[in-house]
Design an enzyme around this catalytic site. Sequence first.
Site: not given
Ligand code: CO
Length: 298
Positions: A91, A102, A161, A169, A194, A283
């Site tokens: 990640d 992200d 998020h 976030h 995600e 994600e």
């Molecule tokens: Co994330």
Amino acid sequence: MAEHEVDLEAEQYENHREAGEILRQVREETADRVEVGVSHLEVAEYAEDRIRELGGKPAFPVNISVDEEAAHATPAIDDDTVFGEEMINLDIGVHVDGWLADTAITVDLSGNPELAEASEQALEAALEVVEPGVETGEIGAEIEEVITGYGFNPVVNLTGHGLGHWEQHTSPNIPNREVSQGVALEVGDVVAIEPFATDGGGKVTEGGKEEIFSLQTDRSVRNRQARRALEQITEEFRTLPFATRWLETDRAEMALRRLKSRGVVHGYPVLKEDDGCLVSQKEHTVIVTEDGCEVTTR
Ligand code: CO
């Protein structure tokens, strides 16, 4: 009254796109380096260095979660852990001027390709329904349906998020199951979606390890190393998460313990399923547009 127009060509969105473009490349290059016998630290540092070379900054330490781990694992200073025949989730985050992207990918060395495919397909289904007005719970329903269709469970206490300026976030959260939250996406929202799929129960708990931290309250500290660490944190990372190994002061671990005991920083314990279970993750980051969404990390 006229509706508020969102200018998707504004500089903040250009920065989001640039972060996404860097991340797409770094994700693929990093995933290619994950092999049995290669060290976690080498892979994390490769990704973080590559992000800087390409003109971005890491938005948080590269998360390398193995088997039952789902999130918040990153190599310690001098970590010598190597990959085995495991399920590995990478990640990775990039920011350009505080505007984030992200992304995550599973590299399966464990021989469970269906579990990896479940979170991939769940993300594809979720992206299909993203448009202005869609409720976050409807996105979660798509994710849940695909993952349970494979015979696995979504991890329900981890969510996608919103991405804010210097904030990893923010609202809205994007659930990984059908749940009515009464929140709808709007044009200009930047969100990370995600899905996590598991052959376990679908709820992660906090493990003992903690290598990722972020600033909580900026208050003065006396200890010299702790003060140096705090200076670097407030200037370089601000409110974004960082790793112990990123601190330039000597005795970084001690400095962090002090900052933590004073409530200046807080830690993110590794989140995991029960031992013996596996977790996969996929994600992407999207910008919600008039007629759907733009995936910045594809
Ligand atoms: Co994330």
